[in-house]
Design an enzyme around this catalytic site. Structure first.
Site, mmCIF file in Angstrom:
data_model
loop_
_atom_site.group_PDB
_atom_site.id
_atom_site.type_symbol
_atom_site.label_atom_id
_atom_site.label_comp_id
_atom_site.label_asym_id
_atom_site.label_seq_id
_atom_site.Cartn_x
_atom_site.Cartn_y
_atom_site.Cartn_z
ATOM 1 N N GLN A 166 0.824 -1.208 0.000
ATOM 2 C CA GLN A 166 0.000 0.000 0.000
ATOM 3 C C GLN A 166 0.860 1.261 0.000
ATOM 4 O O GLN A 166 2.044 1.222 0.344
ATOM 5 C CB GLN A 166 -0.891 0.014 1.240
ATOM 6 C CG GLN A 166 -0.111 -0.071 2.544
ATOM 7 C CD GLN A 166 -0.925 -0.613 3.689
ATOM 8 O OE1 GLN A 166 -2.145 -0.501 3.720
ATOM 9 N NE2 GLN A 166 -0.259 -1.217 4.662
ATOM 10 N N HIS A 190 -8.870 3.576 19.660
ATOM 11 C CA HIS A 190 -8.194 2.486 20.364
ATOM 12 C C HIS A 190 -8.809 2.173 21.721
ATOM 13 O O HIS A 190 -8.927 0.999 22.099
ATOM 14 C CB HIS A 190 -6.700 2.817 20.507
ATOM 15 C CG HIS A 190 -5.983 2.860 19.202
ATOM 16 N ND1 HIS A 190 -5.372 4.003 18.723
ATOM 17 C CD2 HIS A 190 -5.791 1.911 18.256
ATOM 18 C CE1 HIS A 190 -4.827 3.748 17.550
ATOM 19 N NE2 HIS A 190 -5.067 2.490 17.237
ATOM 20 N N ASP A 221 0.019 0.578 14.047
ATOM 21 C CA ASP A 221 0.371 1.879 14.637
ATOM 22 C C ASP A 221 0.675 1.773 16.125
ATOM 23 O O ASP A 221 1.225 2.694 16.719
ATOM 24 C CB ASP A 221 -0.726 2.919 14.399
ATOM 25 C CG ASP A 221 -2.092 2.495 14.937
ATOM 26 O OD1 ASP A 221 -2.165 2.001 16.078
ATOM 27 O OD2 ASP A 221 -3.090 2.658 14.213
ATOM 28 N N GLU A 224 0.729 -8.343 11.833
ATOM 29 C CA GLU A 224 0.605 -7.223 10.893
ATOM 30 C C GLU A 224 1.221 -7.652 9.561
ATOM 31 O O GLU A 224 2.366 -8.094 9.517
ATOM 32 C CB GLU A 224 1.317 -5.996 11.454
ATOM 33 C CG GLU A 224 1.541 -4.863 10.472
ATOM 34 C CD GLU A 224 0.243 -4.264 9.945
ATOM 35 O OE1 GLU A 224 0.048 -4.299 8.706
ATOM 36 O OE2 GLU A 224 -0.561 -3.767 10.759
ATOM 37 N N ASP A 237 0.195 -12.667 7.319
ATOM 38 C CA ASP A 237 -1.186 -12.467 6.895
ATOM 39 C C ASP A 237 -2.113 -12.904 8.026
ATOM 40 O O ASP A 237 -2.042 -14.047 8.482
ATOM 41 C CB ASP A 237 -1.429 -13.298 5.631
ATOM 42 C CG ASP A 237 -2.818 -13.118 5.057
ATOM 43 O OD1 ASP A 237 -3.794 -13.116 5.825
ATOM 44 O OD2 ASP A 237 -2.915 -12.994 3.825
ATOM 45 N N GLY A 238 -2.979 -12.008 8.482
ATOM 46 C CA GLY A 238 -3.851 -12.324 9.608
ATOM 47 C C GLY A 238 -4.768 -13.499 9.348
ATOM 48 O O GLY A 238 -5.034 -14.310 10.247
ATOM 49 N N ASP A 297 -8.064 -5.134 14.221
ATOM 50 C CA ASP A 297 -7.746 -3.708 14.120
ATOM 51 C C ASP A 297 -7.192 -3.460 12.724
ATOM 52 O O ASP A 297 -6.016 -3.163 12.547
ATOM 53 C CB ASP A 297 -6.729 -3.341 15.208
ATOM 54 C CG ASP A 297 -6.356 -1.870 15.195
ATOM 55 O OD1 ASP A 297 -6.985 -1.104 14.443
ATOM 56 O OD2 ASP A 297 -5.414 -1.492 15.918
ATOM 57 N N CYS A 298 -8.054 -3.620 11.735
ATOM 58 C CA CYS A 298 -7.598 -3.582 10.344
ATOM 59 C C CYS A 298 -8.090 -2.323 9.639
ATOM 60 O O CYS A 298 -8.966 -1.614 10.123
ATOM 61 C CB CYS A 298 -8.087 -4.824 9.597
ATOM 62 S SG CYS A 298 -9.886 -4.996 9.574
ATOM 63 N N SER A 299 -7.519 -2.081 8.468
ATOM 64 C CA SER A 299 -7.949 -0.960 7.646
ATOM 65 C C SER A 299 -9.258 -1.311 6.948
ATOM 66 O O SER A 299 -9.755 -2.440 7.040
ATOM 67 C CB SER A 299 -6.865 -0.630 6.615
ATOM 68 O OG SER A 299 -6.543 -1.779 5.846
#
Length: 283
Positions: free
Chosen positions: A32, A63, A87, A107, A139-140, A158-160
């Site tokens: 990305q 969070h 993050d 992550e 990879d989750g 907690d992903c995009s």
């Protein structure tokens, strides 16, 4: 990178949310485009593939709401899995709990962690050095698939937002696998998108979790940097959730270190489901 200020915008369905400031970092990783900008009001902010992920000004709205409803209701020593979270904000909130035995952070993009440690170190700080934390660049979805049954007590997703490499993190099959690797009384906590800007995705998440788990509850609050400003987090378990039955002494202790979350805030946020969402879930 430069002292020249510029506008960086996230576009969504004919609308946009932008920040003006200095670009501190810009790079395209294997997965990305990553941008860090410094804005006068929001401070340093992280954008991934054109979507705002976090800023120093408002990251605790996100969070604290993801972590504390789940962890404040767990009584025993717990193994925690964080999928995404590069993050460091979710890690920071987790390490506040002494009852956490182990934290696996998975992550997919190592660059996000590296950049966050360098440019957004105010978010996680020393939490990155907590001895209970193990970081896995993986990879989750694959991590969950290879994990044995009933291994984790709490899973944080907690992903995009959905994209080419994160779509599976929003799938029914993935949530089913998460249910498999949770302890019988374990809790899945996931960001569940905006009921306004990402309504269809939001509905699909809630329906999937309701179908897979015995019980699920959704709370709503604000993340000003995100499209429309309103966001959601959903908590699910194969046993009765006890999100309103926290250990009082621990809640008081945790509340003192929070800017947004407290028990009254949480109880109100769980009652904020817009009626249009209620109707669609009942249809």
């Amino acid at each position: 990178m430069t002292d020249i200020t510029t506008w960086i915008d996230e576009y969504h369905k004919g609308s946009r949310f932008g920040l003006n400031g200095k670009i501190l970092f810009k790079k395209t990783s294997k997965y990305q485009e990553i941008i860090v900008i410094e804005n006068e009001y929001y401070g340093k902010a992280l954008m991934l593939d054109g979507c705002w992920m976090t800023s120093l000004k408002d990251e605790k709205y996100y969070h604290e709401c993801l972590v504390h409803p789940a962890l404040s209701s767990i009584d025993e020593k717990s193994n925690v899995l964080i999928i995404g979270g590069g993050d460091g904000g979710t890690v920071r909130e987790c390490v506040k709990y002494s009852k956490i035995s182990k934290i696996d952070l998975v992550e997919i993009d190592e660059e996000v962690i590296k950049i966050s440690k360098k440019f957004l170190k105010e978010i996680a700080g020393e939490a990155w050095n907590d001895k209970r934390l193990e970081i896995h660049i993986d990879d989750g979805v694959k991590w969950v698939e290879k994990t044995k049954d009933n291994f984790y007590d709490v899973i944080f997703i907690d992903c995009s937002d959905p994209s080419e490499f994160s779509n599976l993190l929003f799938s029914h099959s993935f949530y089913k696998e998460c249910e498999r690797i949770l302890a019988p009384s374990g809790i899945l906590a996931t960001q569940s998108e905006s009921p306004e800007s990402f309504k269809n995705i939001h509905i699909n998440i809630l329906k999937s979790l309701k179908n897979i788990f015995k019980v699920s509850e959704t709370m709503y609050s604000f993340v000003p940097i995100y499209p429309s400003g309103i966001w959601s987090w959903t908590f699910a378990s194969s046993e009765d959730l006890s999100l309103s039955k926290q250990n009082y002494d621990e809640v008081v202790k945790i509340e003192k270190g929070c800017e947004i979350w407290n028990l009254n805030f949480q109880n109100a946020a769980f009652k904020m489901m817009p009626n249009k969402i209620v109707k669609e879930l009942d249809s």
